[in-house]
Design an enzyme around this catalytic site. Structure first.
Site, PDB file in Angstrom:
ATOM      1  N   GLY A   1      10.395   5.937  -9.998  1.00  0.00           N
ATOM      2  CA  GLY A   1      11.191   5.901  -8.602  1.00  0.00           C
ATOM      3  C   GLY A   1      12.776   5.718  -8.793  1.00  0.00           C
TER       4      GLY A   1
ATOM      5  CB  CYS B   1       7.654   6.359  -3.370  1.00  0.00           C
ATOM      6  SG  CYS B   1       8.814   5.111  -3.997  1.00  0.00           S
TER       7      CYS B   1
ATOM      8  CG  HIS C   1       5.215   2.630  -6.810  1.00  0.00           C
ATOM      9  ND1 HIS C   1       6.083   3.045  -8.006  1.00  0.00           N
ATOM     10  CD2 HIS C   1       6.183   3.184  -6.050  1.00  0.00           C
ATOM     11  CE1 HIS C   1       7.179   3.428  -7.759  1.00  0.00           C
ATOM     12  NE2 HIS C   1       7.319   3.547  -6.418  1.00  0.00           N
TER      13      HIS C   1
END
Ligand code: A2P
Length: 332
Positions: free
Chosen positions: A159, A128, A241
């Site tokens: 995540g 990711c 993120h």
């Protein structure tokens, strides 16, 4: 063409996002099978106004299935992806199980869509934080080859999975109320804290997430000389993120050139309002397809104007996982 599709890990954080994205993008489905562990068998999940029943994943789950979107963990993909391929399906695998297998394409559609053609049944979806970095960095690399990227991440707990998101909410509530709370999956105190990424640490001191940023980007960019020292950190953010990206180019590069290139780049949205001090934030990136890019500035510490700094944010569950996989399936 419509696909007989199965989602492996349909009840997880990425699995449920697969459902949302398939619905939002009106992906051509001939049928849709939801697979998870025996714990979830019989659970119902909503899709296009219908209640679909979750089935237990078994070796017999793939009869007649043409496309598998997999996100149930690496060991599950290792076991079941070959079974699905033997049944004639193409597997887009969101786990790390096959990413570095030389026979398996590792694809970010904005970067290396041509690699999809090389597949032999499995196509891997990258890590990711790697995908989120690759989307804005690739068009810059094409304009002016990049030598080195210093990447520092601020990664959401999404995540780790759906259970970690519940852990963060509960740990925060408990901390505010002065209660004890035993976290179920997050290994370090999650409320009001920041901690090094939970993946294993190698002998050289880099953790596995940091190694993925280097090795996967080299494979996706077809650039084995690229250097990426990364520092991957978790923050108490639910999803999306953020990353600080410091780039060393081969030739001089100005912030104006970067803005012009990224202004036209697919999958990128510039959020760089110096007057309002408004830049990419994980709250703004949540639920968005685009990677937000801002704090575009010259790295004045590098000689010859070859350094650029960026701050970016991207939805880990969407572009960092489920959306990227569905985009790969669309290209198929
Ligand atoms: P389940 O909900 O039944 O445990 P996340 O990444 O959010 O933790 O989600 C992991 C996904 O993988 C879930 O859908 C989970 O199903 C599924 N999963 C985990 N272990 C297995 C297993 N042994 N067999 C099938 N699916 C599994």
């Amino acid at each position: 063409m419509a696909w007989k599709t199965a989602i492996m890990g349909a009840t997880g954080a990425v699995g449920t996002e697969f459902l949302t994205i398939l619905e939002q993008r009106n992906f051509p489905l001939a049928s849709l099978k939801l697979l998870a562990s025996s714990r979830s068998a019989g659970r119902k999940l909503n899709f296009k106004g219908e209640q679909l029943v979750v089935e237990e994943l078994t070796e017999k789950s793939f009869k007649g299935v043409e496309l598998v979107l997999a996100s149930a963990g690496g060991s599950i993909s290792k076991k079941y992806a070959p079974i699905a391929v033997a049944e004639g399906a193409v597997v887009v695998d969101n786990t790390s199980a096959y990413r570095m297998d030389p026979a398996v394409p590792l694809v970010v559609p904005e970067v290396n869509p041509q690699d999809i053609q090389l597949h032999k049944g499995i196509i891997a979806n990258p890590n990711c934080s790697t995908i989120i970095m690759n989307v804005p960095v690739w068009p810059l690399h094409q304009a002016n080859p990049i030598r080195r990227i210093v990447m520092s991440t601020y990664q959401a707990v999404s995540g780790i999975g759906a259970a970690a998101m519940a852990d963060l909410a509960e740990a925060t509530r408990a901390a505010l109320e002065g209660r004890e709370y035993q976290q179920k999956v997050i290994k370090f105190p999650a409320a009001f804290n920041v901690w090094s990424h939970d993946s294993g640490i190698a002998e050289d001191g880099y953790n596995v997430e940091e190694q993925k940023a280097l090795n996967e980007t080299r494979k996706i960019f077809h650039c084995p000389s690229l250097r990426i020292p990364a520092t991957c950190i978790r923050v108490p953010v639910m999803r999306a993120h953020s990353e600080s990206i410091n780039i060393e180019f081969t030739n001089p590069m100005t912030p104006a050139q970067v803005r012009a290139i990224l202004g036209k780049a697919p999958g990128v949205k510039i959020v760089d309002d110096r007057a309002r001090n408004y830049f990419p934030m994980p709250r703004d990136a949540t639920g968005q397809d685009d990677v937000l890019v801002g704090r575009i500035r010259q790295d004045v510490s590098q000689d010859g104007g070859r350094g650029i700094d960026l701050f970016i944010a991207g939805d880990q569950i969407r572009k960092g996982a489920a959306l990227n996989a569905v985009q790969i399936a669309e290209l198929l």
